[in-house]
Design an enzyme around this catalytic site. Structure first.
Site, PDB file in Angstrom:
ATOM      1  NE  ARG A 133      -0.837   1.259  14.948  1.00  0.00           N
ATOM      2  CZ  ARG A 133       0.227   1.776  14.692  1.00  0.00           C
ATOM      3  NH1 ARG A 133       0.453   1.860  13.282  1.00  0.00           N
ATOM      4  NH2 ARG A 133       0.965   2.403  15.510  1.00  0.00           N
ATOM      5  N   GLY A 151       8.308   7.434  18.189  1.00  0.00           N
ATOM      6  CA  GLY A 151       6.977   6.354  17.736  1.00  0.00           C
ATOM      7  C   GLY A 151       7.352   4.861  17.603  1.00  0.00           C
ATOM      8  CG  PHE A 152       5.398   0.649  16.307  1.00  0.00           C
ATOM      9  CD1 PHE A 152       6.408  -0.235  16.964  1.00  0.00           C
ATOM     10  CD2 PHE A 152       4.836   0.453  15.106  1.00  0.00           C
ATOM     11  CE1 PHE A 152       6.280  -1.651  16.351  1.00  0.00           C
ATOM     12  CE2 PHE A 152       5.117  -0.777  14.410  1.00  0.00           C
ATOM     13  CZ  PHE A 152       5.658  -1.814  15.382  1.00  0.00           C
ATOM     14  CE  LYS A 212       1.346   9.385   6.686  1.00  0.00           C
ATOM     15  NZ  LYS A 212       2.863   9.124   7.110  1.00  0.00           N
ATOM     16  CG  ASN A 231       7.771  22.984   7.735  1.00  0.00           C
ATOM     17  OD1 ASN A 231       7.654  23.760   6.845  1.00  0.00           O
ATOM     18  ND2 ASN A 231       6.754  22.773   8.684  1.00  0.00           N
ATOM     19  CB  VAL A 281       6.930  17.535  10.990  1.00  0.00           C
ATOM     20  CG1 VAL A 281       8.262  16.953  11.178  1.00  0.00           C
ATOM     21  CG2 VAL A 281       5.630  17.073  11.354  1.00  0.00           C
ATOM     22  CG  PHE A 287      -0.203  13.821  18.490  1.00  0.00           C
ATOM     23  CD1 PHE A 287      -1.199  14.243  19.133  1.00  0.00           C
ATOM     24  CD2 PHE A 287      -0.917  12.963  17.117  1.00  0.00           C
ATOM     25  CE1 PHE A 287      -2.415  14.390  18.704  1.00  0.00           C
ATOM     26  CE2 PHE A 287      -2.001  12.918  16.886  1.00  0.00           C
ATOM     27  CZ  PHE A 287      -2.861  13.637  17.723  1.00  0.00           C
ATOM     28  CB  THR A 288       1.023   8.683  18.611  1.00  0.00           C
ATOM     29  OG1 THR A 288       1.909   9.008  17.513  1.00  0.00           O
ATOM     30  CG2 THR A 288      -0.380   9.173  18.358  1.00  0.00           C
ATOM     31  CE1 TYR A 297      -1.480   7.906   8.460  1.00  0.00           C
ATOM     32  CE2 TYR A 297      -2.569   6.098   7.446  1.00  0.00           C
ATOM     33  CZ  TYR A 297      -1.290   6.546   7.921  1.00  0.00           C
ATOM     34  OH  TYR A 297      -0.175   5.788   8.293  1.00  0.00           O
TER      35      TYR A 297
HETATM   36  P1  NAD Z   1       3.613   6.053  15.750  1.00  0.00           P
HETATM   37  O1  NAD Z   1       2.170   6.836  15.923  1.00  0.00           O
HETATM   38  O2  NAD Z   1       3.905   5.048  16.924  1.00  0.00           O
HETATM   39  O3  NAD Z   1       4.853   7.040  15.481  1.00  0.00           O
HETATM   40  C1  NAD Z   1       4.341   8.288  15.045  1.00  0.00           C
HETATM   41  C2  NAD Z   1       5.414   9.314  15.704  1.00  0.00           C
HETATM   42  O4  NAD Z   1       5.175  10.656  14.848  1.00  0.00           O
HETATM   43  C3  NAD Z   1       5.074   9.494  17.004  1.00  0.00           C
HETATM   44  O5  NAD Z   1       6.330   9.399  17.800  1.00  0.00           O
HETATM   45  C4  NAD Z   1       4.408  10.920  17.175  1.00  0.00           C
HETATM   46  O6  NAD Z   1       4.587  11.455  18.456  1.00  0.00           O
HETATM   47  C5  NAD Z   1       5.086  11.662  16.020  1.00  0.00           C
HETATM   48  N1  NAD Z   1       4.137  12.627  15.519  1.00  0.00           N
HETATM   49  C6  NAD Z   1       2.946  12.699  15.089  1.00  0.00           C
HETATM   50  N2  NAD Z   1       2.790  13.875  14.629  1.00  0.00           N
HETATM   51  C7  NAD Z   1       4.077  14.790  14.687  1.00  0.00           C
HETATM   52  C8  NAD Z   1       4.187  16.355  14.621  1.00  0.00           C
HETATM   53  N3  NAD Z   1       3.339  16.956  14.144  1.00  0.00           N
HETATM   54  N4  NAD Z   1       5.447  16.553  14.703  1.00  0.00           N
HETATM   55  C9  NAD Z   1       6.531  15.813  15.107  1.00  0.00           C
HETATM   56  N5  NAD Z   1       6.129  14.551  15.455  1.00  0.00           N
HETATM   57  C10 NAD Z   1       5.018  13.917  15.363  1.00  0.00           C
HETATM   58  O7  NAD Z   1       3.240   5.367  14.390  1.00  0.00           O
HETATM   59  P2  NAD Z   1       4.375   4.241  13.615  1.00  0.00           P
HETATM   60  O8  NAD Z   1       3.509   3.119  13.430  1.00  0.00           O
HETATM   61  O9  NAD Z   1       5.526   4.119  14.155  1.00  0.00           O
HETATM   62  O10 NAD Z   1       4.195   4.911  12.189  1.00  0.00           O
HETATM   63  C11 NAD Z   1       5.485   5.807  11.850  1.00  0.00           C
HETATM   64  C12 NAD Z   1       5.210   6.230  10.351  1.00  0.00           C
HETATM   65  O11 NAD Z   1       5.021   5.011   9.491  1.00  0.00           O
HETATM   66  C13 NAD Z   1       3.939   7.119  10.251  1.00  0.00           C
HETATM   67  O12 NAD Z   1       4.132   8.229   9.271  1.00  0.00           O
HETATM   68  C14 NAD Z   1       2.759   6.264   9.538  1.00  0.00           C
HETATM   69  O13 NAD Z   1       1.873   6.736   8.690  1.00  0.00           O
HETATM   70  C15 NAD Z   1       3.697   5.246   8.728  1.00  0.00           C
HETATM   71  N6  NAD Z   1       3.112   3.920   8.485  1.00  0.00           N
HETATM   72  C16 NAD Z   1       2.921   3.087   9.582  1.00  0.00           C
HETATM   73  C17 NAD Z   1       2.369   1.953   9.585  1.00  0.00           C
HETATM   74  C18 NAD Z   1       2.243   0.937  10.676  1.00  0.00           C
HETATM   75  O14 NAD Z   1       1.604  -0.166  10.382  1.00  0.00           O
HETATM   76  N7  NAD Z   1       2.817   1.025  11.719  1.00  0.00           N
HETATM   77  C19 NAD Z   1       1.737   1.535   8.094  1.00  0.00           C
HETATM   78  C20 NAD Z   1       1.702   2.476   7.205  1.00  0.00           C
HETATM   79  C21 NAD Z   1       2.534   3.699   7.516  1.00  0.00           C
HETATM   80  N1  UDP Z   2      -9.907  -4.631  13.596  1.00  0.00           N
HETATM   81  C1  UDP Z   2     -10.644  -5.373  14.445  1.00  0.00           C
HETATM   82  N2  UDP Z   2     -10.788  -5.142  15.843  1.00  0.00           N
HETATM   83  C2  UDP Z   2      -9.777  -4.281  16.285  1.00  0.00           C
HETATM   84  C3  UDP Z   2      -9.028  -3.455  15.738  1.00  0.00           C
HETATM   85  C4  UDP Z   2      -8.974  -3.561  14.333  1.00  0.00           C
HETATM   86  O1  UDP Z   2     -11.412  -6.206  14.032  1.00  0.00           O
HETATM   87  O2  UDP Z   2      -9.925  -4.267  17.724  1.00  0.00           O
HETATM   88  C5  UDP Z   2      -9.815  -4.650  12.321  1.00  0.00           C
HETATM   89  C6  UDP Z   2      -9.992  -3.341  11.507  1.00  0.00           C
HETATM   90  O3  UDP Z   2     -11.705  -3.172  11.262  1.00  0.00           O
HETATM   91  C7  UDP Z   2      -9.410  -3.307  10.269  1.00  0.00           C
HETATM   92  C8  UDP Z   2      -8.234  -4.349  10.538  1.00  0.00           C
HETATM   93  O4  UDP Z   2      -8.526  -4.964  11.880  1.00  0.00           O
HETATM   94  O5  UDP Z   2     -10.115  -4.263   9.220  1.00  0.00           O
HETATM   95  C9  UDP Z   2      -6.996  -3.673  10.765  1.00  0.00           C
HETATM   96  O6  UDP Z   2      -6.976  -2.411  11.562  1.00  0.00           O
HETATM   97  P1  UDP Z   2      -6.066  -1.319  11.964  1.00  0.00           P
HETATM   98  O7  UDP Z   2      -6.580  -0.454  12.717  1.00  0.00           O
HETATM   99  O8  UDP Z   2      -5.061  -2.279  12.730  1.00  0.00           O
HETATM  100  O9  UDP Z   2      -5.096  -1.128  10.657  1.00  0.00           O
HETATM  101  P2  UDP Z   2      -5.798  -0.646   9.177  1.00  0.00           P
HETATM  102  O10 UDP Z   2      -5.258  -1.822   8.424  1.00  0.00           O
HETATM  103  O11 UDP Z   2      -7.294  -0.635   9.152  1.00  0.00           O
HETATM  104  O12 UDP Z   2      -5.302   0.713   9.242  1.00  0.00           O
END
Ligand code: NAD
Ligand code: UDP
Length: 322
Positions: A196, A22-23, A159, A109, A69, A46-47, A155
């Site tokens: 996002r 993922g990201f 979490k 797990n 997972v 998945f993503t 979510y």
């Molecule tokens: P993302 O969607 O890019 O990455 C998540 C990864 O998890 C993906 O590669 C997806 O394929 C994998 N995945 C999902 N379900 C799975 C499963 N059941 N089994 C195996 N793999 C699975 O998201 P991200 O932004 O990289 O987020 C990574 C983590 O950080 C997540 O746990 C997310 O909740 C947490 N997080 C991210 C942010 C953010 O702003 N990016 C903020 C808060 C928390």
């Molecule tokens: N948002 C927006 N336009 C978009 C996507 C998101 O105005 O095209 C707003 C959304 O309503 C939220 C904030 O931007 O208030 C951040 O959204 P995001 O989905 O990135 O993450 P969140 O912090 O809500 O998990």
């Protein structure tokens, strides 16, 4: 907690990163491979995407496992970063039952694996555990204001329950845990269609499509560049065992979403206009971290200014759109 010294840890380890394609996970894998560790990336795509980690596939220090997972797995590892979970609202709401299962059964797990191997385990938790907070900025001591039955609950509550499991494994079995509460993070390799705000606004601006502002745009978020986030996660993993967290990791400098839209338009020189859409249900009004704990214990704070980080993200999306 007193400050701890941060030295690079040169002793190579075998490290599992769930959600590694993922990201954030792909940047973390890259960093750990660069440090000389053997990295096992577990993902069910998945993503995530193989494209995010394709540059690591030839390394003898990198292994990819296509696995969900929610299914148990047996591996010999020293550390586990548990990132597997969809993170963007449109992705985690697509199959909400699956989201809760991934958060909860995935945590069980991975905790079982940590318990069996003696590995240290870090949970990628989220600022969403604070729900739509009524305290600003949010300290870790705040229990939050979350709707347990709304569209974001799969979510948020998934979490929150994962955090509960981490602390119960720690108290019951002595599992070595770390819990990071991650606030909005952005940068290259965000999924262009994951809805996002940073990826949406940049892609819309680069293609001269209208910028979709939800609500009046006065809601506040604080955006952390991905390299800073990875640094925070690694520092947390290296912190002494008695420091479990939860600890907030994010940029404390909030800004309104309208201001973000204006900055993205200015940075890209776009002709895009701003159009209004209804605010999604339970959208938090103001989310900004208090990072004094991370600052004191991990000596961590973001170092990449928003303009600089946004420029990196713009360059990334521009290269993808060509
Ligand atoms: P993302 O969607 O890019 O990455 C998540 C990864 O998890 C993906 O590669 C997806 O394929 C994998 N995945 C999902 N379900 C799975 C499963 N059941 N089994 C195996 N793999 C699975 O998201 P991200 O932004 O990289 O987020 C990574 C983590 O950080 C997540 O746990 C997310 O909740 C947490 N997080 C991210 C942010 C953010 O702003 N990016 C903020 C808060 C928390
Ligand atoms: N948002 C927006 N336009 C978009 C996507 C998101 O105005 O095209 C707003 C959304 O309503 C939220 C904030 O931007 O208030 C951040 O959204 P995001 O989905 O990135 O993450 P969140 O912090 O809500 O998990």
């Amino acid at each position: 907690m007193s400050p701890v010294e941060h030295r690079p840890h040169y002793l190579p380890k075998r490290i599992l990163v769930t959600g590694g394609a993922g990201f954030i996970g792909s940047h973390l894998c890259e960093r750990l491979v660069r440090e000389g560790h053997d990295v096992v990336c577990l993902d069910n795509f998945f993503t995530g995407s193989k494209l995010n980690i394709e540059h690591l596939l030839d390394s003898s220090h990198f292994e990819l496992i296509d696995h969900d997972v929610t299914e148990p797995i047996s591996l010999e590892v020293n550390e586990i970063y548990n990132l597997a979970s969809p993170a963007s609202p449109i992705h985690y709401q697509r199959d909400p039952v699956r989201t809760t299962r991934t958060c909860v059964q995935g945590a069980i797990n991975m905790l079982d694996l940590a318990h069996a191997t003696g590995a240290k385990i870090l949970q990628a938790s989220t600022s969403e555990v604070y729900g739509d907070p009524q305290v600003h900025p949010q300290p870790e001591s705040y229990w939050g204001h979350a709707n347990p039955i709304g569209v974001r609950s799969c979510y948020d509550e998934g979490k929150r329950c994962a955090e509960t499991l981490f602390f119960d494994y720690h108290r019951q079995y002595g599992t070595r845990i770390k819990v990071a509460r991650i606030f909005n993070t952005y940068g290259p390799r965000m999924h262009p269609d994951d809805g996002r705000v940073v990826s949406n606004f940049i892609v819309q601006a680069l293609t001269n499509h209208p910028i979709t502002l939800y609500g009046d745009g006065q809601q506040i978020r604080a955006f952390c560049y991905v390299d800073d986030m990875v640094e925070g996660l690694v520092r947390l993993m290296h912190a002494p065992d008695e420091f479990t967290g939860p600890v907030n990791l994010g940029n404390p400098q909030g800004l309104s979403i309208l201001e973000l839209a204006e900055r993205v338009i200015a940075l890209t020189g776009s002709d895009s206009t701003i159009i209004r859409h209804p605010l999604p249900q339970d959208d938090p009004q103001q989310r900004e971290p208090n990072i004094s704990l991370a600052n004191t214990v991990l000596q961590w704070q973001p170092s990449v200014a928003l303009e600089m980080g946004l420029q990196q993200a713009v360059d990334y999306f521009r290269s993808k759109l060509c």
